[in-house]
Write a protein that holds these residues in place. Structure first.
Motif, PDB file in Angstrom:
ATOM      1  N   GLY A  33       0.796  -1.220   0.000  1.00  0.00           N
ATOM      2  CA  GLY A  33       0.000   0.000   0.000  1.00  0.00           C
ATOM      3  C   GLY A  33       0.828   1.268   0.000  1.00  0.00           C
ATOM      4  N   SER A  34       1.990   1.210   0.641  1.00  0.00           N
ATOM      5  CA  SER A  34       2.820   2.402   0.765  1.00  0.00           C
ATOM      6  C   SER A  34       3.473   2.816  -0.544  1.00  0.00           C
ATOM      7  CB  SER A  34       3.905   2.166   1.817  1.00  0.00           C
ATOM      8  OG  SER A  34       4.704   1.049   1.462  1.00  0.00           O
ATOM      9  N   VAL A  35       3.494   1.921  -1.518  1.00  0.00           N
ATOM     10  CA  VAL A  35       4.153   2.250  -2.790  1.00  0.00           C
ATOM     11  C   VAL A  35       3.192   2.225  -3.970  1.00  0.00           C
ATOM     12  CG1 VAL A  35       6.288   1.258  -1.886  1.00  0.00           C
ATOM     13  CG2 VAL A  35       4.867  -0.104  -3.439  1.00  0.00           C
ATOM     14  N   LYS A  36       1.976   1.795  -3.738  1.00  0.00           N
ATOM     15  CA  LYS A  36       1.013   1.675  -4.839  1.00  0.00           C
ATOM     16  C   LYS A  36       0.806   3.029  -5.500  1.00  0.00           C
ATOM     17  CE  LYS A  36      -2.089  -1.320  -3.993  1.00  0.00           C
ATOM     18  NZ  LYS A  36      -3.277  -2.042  -3.463  1.00  0.00           N
ATOM     19  N   GLY A  37       0.851   3.039  -6.810  1.00  0.00           N
ATOM     20  CA  GLY A  37       0.704   4.270  -7.566  1.00  0.00           C
ATOM     21  C   GLY A  37       2.009   4.999  -7.814  1.00  0.00           C
ATOM     22  N   ARG A  38       3.071   4.611  -7.096  1.00  0.00           N
ATOM     23  CA  ARG A  38       4.373   5.254  -7.279  1.00  0.00           C
ATOM     24  C   ARG A  38       5.401   4.291  -7.881  1.00  0.00           C
ATOM     25  NH1 ARG A  38       7.218   6.794  -2.909  1.00  0.00           N
ATOM     26  NH2 ARG A  38       6.303   5.213  -1.530  1.00  0.00           N
ATOM     27  N   PHE A  39       5.301   3.018  -7.541  1.00  0.00           N
ATOM     28  CA  PHE A  39       6.260   2.020  -8.017  1.00  0.00           C
ATOM     29  C   PHE A  39       5.584   1.140  -9.059  1.00  0.00           C
ATOM     30  CE2 PHE A  39       9.123   1.618  -3.974  1.00  0.00           C
ATOM     31  CZ  PHE A  39       9.272   2.992  -3.949  1.00  0.00           C
ATOM     32  N   ARG A  40       6.399   0.614  -9.983  1.00  0.00           N
ATOM     33  CA  ARG A  40       5.868  -0.289 -10.989  1.00  0.00           C
ATOM     34  C   ARG A  40       6.883  -1.399 -11.237  1.00  0.00           C
ATOM     35  NH1 ARG A  40       6.054  -1.015 -16.588  1.00  0.00           N
ATOM     36  NH2 ARG A  40       4.144  -1.902 -17.460  1.00  0.00           N
ATOM     37  N   ILE A  41       6.407  -2.643 -11.177  1.00  0.00           N
ATOM     38  CA  ILE A  41       7.266  -3.800 -11.424  1.00  0.00           C
ATOM     39  C   ILE A  41       7.035  -4.278 -12.846  1.00  0.00           C
ATOM     40  CG2 ILE A  41       5.581  -5.511 -10.575  1.00  0.00           C
ATOM     41  CD1 ILE A  41       7.971  -7.008  -9.287  1.00  0.00           C
ATOM     42  N   SER A  42       8.107  -4.675 -13.500  1.00  0.00           N
ATOM     43  CA  SER A  42       8.006  -5.187 -14.863  1.00  0.00           C
ATOM     44  C   SER A  42       9.143  -6.155 -15.096  1.00  0.00           C
ATOM     45  CB  SER A  42       8.034  -4.044 -15.873  1.00  0.00           C
ATOM     46  OG  SER A  42       9.264  -3.348 -15.801  1.00  0.00           O
ATOM     47  N   SER A  43       9.117  -6.798 -16.248  1.00  0.00           N
ATOM     48  CA  SER A  43      10.153  -7.786 -16.527  1.00  0.00           C
ATOM     49  C   SER A  43      10.488  -7.823 -17.998  1.00  0.00           C
ATOM     50  CB  SER A  43       9.707  -9.174 -16.062  1.00  0.00           C
ATOM     51  OG  SER A  43       8.641  -9.637 -16.868  1.00  0.00           O
ATOM     52  N   ALA A  44      11.592  -8.463 -18.303  1.00  0.00           N
ATOM     53  CA  ALA A  44      12.023  -8.684 -19.674  1.00  0.00           C
ATOM     54  C   ALA A  44      12.764 -10.019 -19.716  1.00  0.00           C
ATOM     55  CB  ALA A  44      12.934  -7.549 -20.139  1.00  0.00           C
ATOM     56  N   ASN A  45      12.877 -10.547 -20.925  1.00  0.00           N
ATOM     57  CA  ASN A  45      13.652 -11.773 -21.125  1.00  0.00           C
ATOM     58  C   ASN A  45      13.171 -12.903 -20.226  1.00  0.00           C
ATOM     59  OD1 ASN A  45      15.249 -10.379 -22.962  1.00  0.00           O
ATOM     60  ND2 ASN A  45      16.746  -9.821 -21.404  1.00  0.00           N
ATOM     61  N   ALA A  46      11.843 -13.151 -20.273  1.00  0.00           N
ATOM     62  CA  ALA A  46      11.256 -14.260 -19.496  1.00  0.00           C
ATOM     63  C   ALA A  46      11.631 -14.169 -18.029  1.00  0.00           C
ATOM     64  CB  ALA A  46      11.713 -15.600 -20.076  1.00  0.00           C
ATOM     65  N   LYS A  47      11.595 -12.943 -17.524  1.00  0.00           N
ATOM     66  CA  LYS A  47      11.860 -12.651 -16.116  1.00  0.00           C
ATOM     67  C   LYS A  47      13.312 -12.886 -15.719  1.00  0.00           C
ATOM     68  CE  LYS A  47       7.175 -13.117 -14.419  1.00  0.00           C
ATOM     69  NZ  LYS A  47       6.601 -13.561 -15.688  1.00  0.00           N
ATOM     70  N   ASN A  48      14.216 -13.005 -16.674  1.00  0.00           N
ATOM     71  CA  ASN A  48      15.626 -12.961 -16.305  1.00  0.00           C
ATOM     72  C   ASN A  48      16.018 -11.575 -15.824  1.00  0.00           C
ATOM     73  OD1 ASN A  48      16.132 -15.647 -16.910  1.00  0.00           O
ATOM     74  ND2 ASN A  48      16.496 -15.196 -19.068  1.00  0.00           N
ATOM     75  N   MET A  49      15.268 -10.563 -16.239  1.00  0.00           N
ATOM     76  CA  MET A  49      15.470  -9.207 -15.761  1.00  0.00           C
ATOM     77  C   MET A  49      14.126  -8.714 -15.224  1.00  0.00           C
ATOM     78  SD  MET A  49      18.656  -8.584 -16.512  1.00  0.00           S
ATOM     79  CE  MET A  49      18.973  -6.842 -16.712  1.00  0.00           C
ATOM     80  N   VAL A  50      14.122  -8.276 -13.989  1.00  0.00           N
ATOM     81  CA  VAL A  50      12.920  -7.730 -13.370  1.00  0.00           C
ATOM     82  C   VAL A  50      13.258  -6.340 -12.855  1.00  0.00           C
ATOM     83  CG1 VAL A  50      11.192  -8.001 -11.572  1.00  0.00           C
ATOM     84  CG2 VAL A  50      12.072 -10.006 -12.774  1.00  0.00           C
ATOM     85  N   TYR A  51      12.395  -5.402 -13.163  1.00  0.00           N
ATOM     86  CA  TYR A  51      12.651  -4.008 -12.840  1.00  0.00           C
ATOM     87  C   TYR A  51      11.655  -3.504 -11.798  1.00  0.00           C
ATOM     88  CZ  TYR A  51      14.905  -4.591 -17.359  1.00  0.00           C
ATOM     89  OH  TYR A  51      15.665  -5.055 -18.401  1.00  0.00           O
ATOM     90  N   LEU A  52      12.117  -2.550 -11.035  1.00  0.00           N
ATOM     91  CA  LEU A  52      11.228  -1.831 -10.128  1.00  0.00           C
ATOM     92  C   LEU A  52      11.436  -0.349 -10.400  1.00  0.00           C
ATOM     93  CD1 LEU A  52       9.149  -2.211  -7.831  1.00  0.00           C
ATOM     94  CD2 LEU A  52      11.020  -1.718  -6.235  1.00  0.00           C
ATOM     95  N   GLN A  53      10.486   0.237 -11.110  1.00  0.00           N
ATOM     96  CA  GLN A  53      10.517   1.666 -11.374  1.00  0.00           C
ATOM     97  C   GLN A  53       9.912   2.381 -10.179  1.00  0.00           C
ATOM     98  OE1 GLN A  53      11.786   3.442 -14.078  1.00  0.00           O
ATOM     99  NE2 GLN A  53      11.335   5.226 -12.801  1.00  0.00           N
ATOM    100  N   MET A  54      10.693   3.242  -9.584  1.00  0.00           N
ATOM    101  CA  MET A  54      10.253   3.933  -8.380  1.00  0.00           C
ATOM    102  C   MET A  54      10.178   5.420  -8.658  1.00  0.00           C
ATOM    103  SD  MET A  54      12.434   1.852  -5.488  1.00  0.00           S
ATOM    104  CE  MET A  54      13.977   2.620  -5.933  1.00  0.00           C
TER     105      MET A  54
END
Length: 126
Positions: free
Chosen positions: A61-82
């Protein structure tokens, strides 16, 4: 060898943005989920965001709307955009995976063997 390696941490001013990266390799699962956790000084580790093997996402709840999780390469790379970072976001951020990562829009739970990265420090200056 299982490796989860976080990068992208650093010092940022309040309101700024960072993108964390988790590079995953060697996980012994077919189709795995990934979670981001953080631990602030003197506090317990807490979940921040999770991404399931079927791309269901969960956010604290503390990060909802501000952070976004995503991935690439079949989840070999996972990102957290803050975005919109606040001083209370200051912590060491870890990525993790497990044999079962159960993600719904309201929960994220890890079951079985768990794997953790060593973390990356995010410091948000006021």
């Amino acid at each position: 060898e299982v490796q989860l390696v976080e990068s992208g941490g650093g010092l940022v001013q309040t309101g700024g943005s960072l993108r964390l990266t988790c590079a995953a390799s060697g996980l012994p699962f077919d189709g795995y989920g990934i979670g981001w956790f953080r631990q602030a000084p003197g506090k317990e580790r807490e979940g921040v965001s999770c991404l399931s093997s079927t791309n269901t996402t969960w956010y604290a709840g503390s990060v909802k709307g501000r952070f976004r999780i995503s991935s690439a390469n079949a989840k070999n790379m996972v990102y957290l955009q803050m975005n919109g970072l606040k001083p209370e976001d200051t912590a060491v951020y870890y990525c993790a995976s497990a044999a079962i990562v159960a993600v719904t829009t309201v929960s994220c739970d890890f079951y079985g063997s768990k794997y953790w990265g060593k973390g990356t420090l995010v410091t948000v200056a006021s």
